[in-house]
Enzyme design. Structure first.
Site, PDB file in Angstrom:
ATOM      1  N   LYS A 154     -14.933  47.820  44.863  1.00  0.00           N
ATOM      2  CA  LYS A 154     -14.062  48.949  44.489  1.00  0.00           C
ATOM      3  C   LYS A 154     -12.906  48.445  43.623  1.00  0.00           C
ATOM      4  CE  LYS A 154     -15.452  51.209  48.708  1.00  0.00           C
ATOM      5  NZ  LYS A 154     -15.220  52.293  49.629  1.00  0.00           N
ATOM      6  N   HIS A 197     -21.469  57.189  43.508  1.00  0.00           N
ATOM      7  CA  HIS A 197     -20.720  56.869  44.730  1.00  0.00           C
ATOM      8  C   HIS A 197     -19.867  58.077  45.121  1.00  0.00           C
ATOM      9  CE1 HIS A 197     -17.896  55.031  47.501  1.00  0.00           C
ATOM     10  NE2 HIS A 197     -18.760  54.032  47.631  1.00  0.00           N
ATOM     11  N   GLU A 201     -16.967  58.384  46.220  1.00  0.00           N
ATOM     12  CA  GLU A 201     -15.584  58.392  45.734  1.00  0.00           C
ATOM     13  C   GLU A 201     -15.528  58.902  44.297  1.00  0.00           C
ATOM     14  OE1 GLU A 201     -14.621  54.347  46.723  1.00  0.00           O
ATOM     15  OE2 GLU A 201     -14.642  54.872  48.851  1.00  0.00           O
ATOM     16  N   GLY A 254     -15.327  53.685  54.771  1.00  0.00           N
ATOM     17  CA  GLY A 254     -13.955  53.203  54.899  1.00  0.00           C
ATOM     18  C   GLY A 254     -13.219  53.775  56.102  1.00  0.00           C
ATOM     19  N   SER A 289     -18.953  51.573  56.567  1.00  0.00           N
ATOM     20  CA  SER A 289     -18.360  50.740  57.622  1.00  0.00           C
ATOM     21  C   SER A 289     -19.331  49.731  58.234  1.00  0.00           C
ATOM     22  CB  SER A 289     -17.731  51.624  58.702  1.00  0.00           C
ATOM     23  OG  SER A 289     -16.737  52.455  58.138  1.00  0.00           O
ATOM     24  N   GLU A 313     -25.079  56.922  52.003  1.00  0.00           N
ATOM     25  CA  GLU A 313     -23.723  56.658  52.462  1.00  0.00           C
ATOM     26  C   GLU A 313     -23.089  57.955  52.948  1.00  0.00           C
ATOM     27  OE1 GLU A 313     -22.129  52.809  50.552  1.00  0.00           O
ATOM     28  OE2 GLU A 313     -21.557  54.491  49.295  1.00  0.00           O
ATOM     29  N   ASN A 336     -19.642  46.340  47.219  1.00  0.00           N
ATOM     30  CA  ASN A 336     -18.884  47.188  46.301  1.00  0.00           C
ATOM     31  C   ASN A 336     -17.410  46.844  46.485  1.00  0.00           C
ATOM     32  OD1 ASN A 336     -17.670  49.225  44.872  1.00  0.00           O
ATOM     33  ND2 ASN A 336     -18.314  50.888  46.233  1.00  0.00           N
TER      34      ASN A 336
HETATM   35  C1  PEP Z   1     -18.775  51.968  50.135  1.00  0.00           C
HETATM   36  O1  PEP Z   1     -17.768  52.382  49.605  1.00  0.00           O
HETATM   37  O2  PEP Z   1     -19.831  51.901  49.476  1.00  0.00           O
HETATM   38  C2  PEP Z   1     -18.701  51.593  51.542  1.00  0.00           C
HETATM   39  C3  PEP Z   1     -19.802  51.591  52.234  1.00  0.00           C
HETATM   40  O3  PEP Z   1     -17.456  51.270  52.052  1.00  0.00           O
HETATM   41  P1  PEP Z   1     -17.123  50.698  53.516  1.00  0.00           P
HETATM   42  O4  PEP Z   1     -18.122  49.629  53.837  1.00  0.00           O
HETATM   43  O5  PEP Z   1     -15.733  50.148  53.393  1.00  0.00           O
HETATM   44  O6  PEP Z   1     -17.202  51.842  54.466  1.00  0.00           O
END
Ligand code: PEP
Length: 251
Positions: free
Chosen positions: A11, A96, A98, A174, A213, A168, A9
């Site tokens: 973003k 997601h 976000e 993040g 992460s 997630e 992703n």
């Molecule tokens: C994501 O936004 O789907 C995600 C898992 O981000 P990150 O790997 O940066 O934590």
């Protein structure tokens, strides 16, 4: 045997030019792992079409990061599932955290996006996950169950067969804080149980990805768990080397 998936992703990162360089770098170094691992990249809308062109006929698939909850018309700034399908993408990330957090994504809207995704021959990567507060209050199970029931339970059996779920935990996205492999497995097994309660044994085939992460040095331990079928990767998907190294976590 379930599909093994590593999805990136991107973003709101990369210019179109940088995105094409990144995907070409991924393709150049793909090697043998793509015979078992399904790699998906999800660039911003501005370069989805260009990235889809570069990946056409390769083992890397392309997804969008969202789609509109209406089919077409006077919805300024929106991008429809039909448009996404027309440029050769296969997947759409939906729900997601976000988007839930910053853009008021509700289950009602996600039901509509999900229906349009399938109507246009695309496959959703549906994200669920609890906040830190919800985990600490012991509400994580109810929260994730509701996110599944309110949206996934509206699917037909046929649609369900093409669903990818991503767990997630919001506190791990993040932040550099990763769920332990045991925490991931516990929730993935729970999600599968919820899916089985509605769709039966078909849910044994549903890929459930972990996101939050994930990096090359923690992927192997997490992917080794029975109900973890890969990862949805944010930050570490922006470097070809790191993204592909995560795929090696299946070995
Ligand atoms: C994501 O936004 O789907 C995600 C898992 O981000 P990150 O790997 O940066 O934590």
């Amino acid at each position: 045997m379930r599909k093994q998936i590593v999805a990136g992703n991107w973003k709101m990162n990369t210019t179109p030019e940088q995105g094409v360089v990144l995907v070409k770098e991924i393709l150049k170094n793909l090697g043998q792992s793509c015979t078992t691992v399904n790699y998906i990249v999800c660039p911003p809308f501005t370069h989805l079409s260009e990235v889809a062109k570069v990946t056409r006929g390769t083992a890397v698939q392309v997804g969008a990061q969202n789609c509109a909850d209406e089919a077409k018309g006077a919805y300024t700034g929106e991008v429809s599932a039909e448009m996404i399908a027309s440029i050769g993408a296969q997947y759409v990330i939906l729900g997601h955290s976000e988007r839930r957090q910053y853009y008021g994504e509700t289950s009602a809207k996600l039901v509509k996006r999900m229906a349009l995704t399938y109507a246009n021959g695309l496959m959703p990567i549906y994200c669920v996950g609890e906040t830190l507060e919800e985990r600490e209050n012991g509400k994580l199970w109810d929260v994730v169950k509701a996110q599944i029931e309110e949206v996934v339970f509206t699917l037909s059996d046929e649609q369900f067969r093409h669903l990818v779920v991503a767990y997630e935990p919001v506190w791990a996205i993040g932040t550099g804080k990763v769920a332990t492999a045991d925490q991931a497995q516990e929730m993935h097994a729970f999600i599968r149980k919820v899916l089985i309660s509605k769709f039966g044994e078909a849910a044994q085939k549903t890929p459930i990805l972990y996101g939050g992460s994930v990096k090359a040095d923690n992927a192997a331990e997490i992917f080794a768990k029975e109900d973890v079928d890969g990862g949805l990767i944010g930050g570490a998907s922006l470097k070809a080397e790191d993204f592909l190294a995560i795929g090696n976590g299946f070995n």
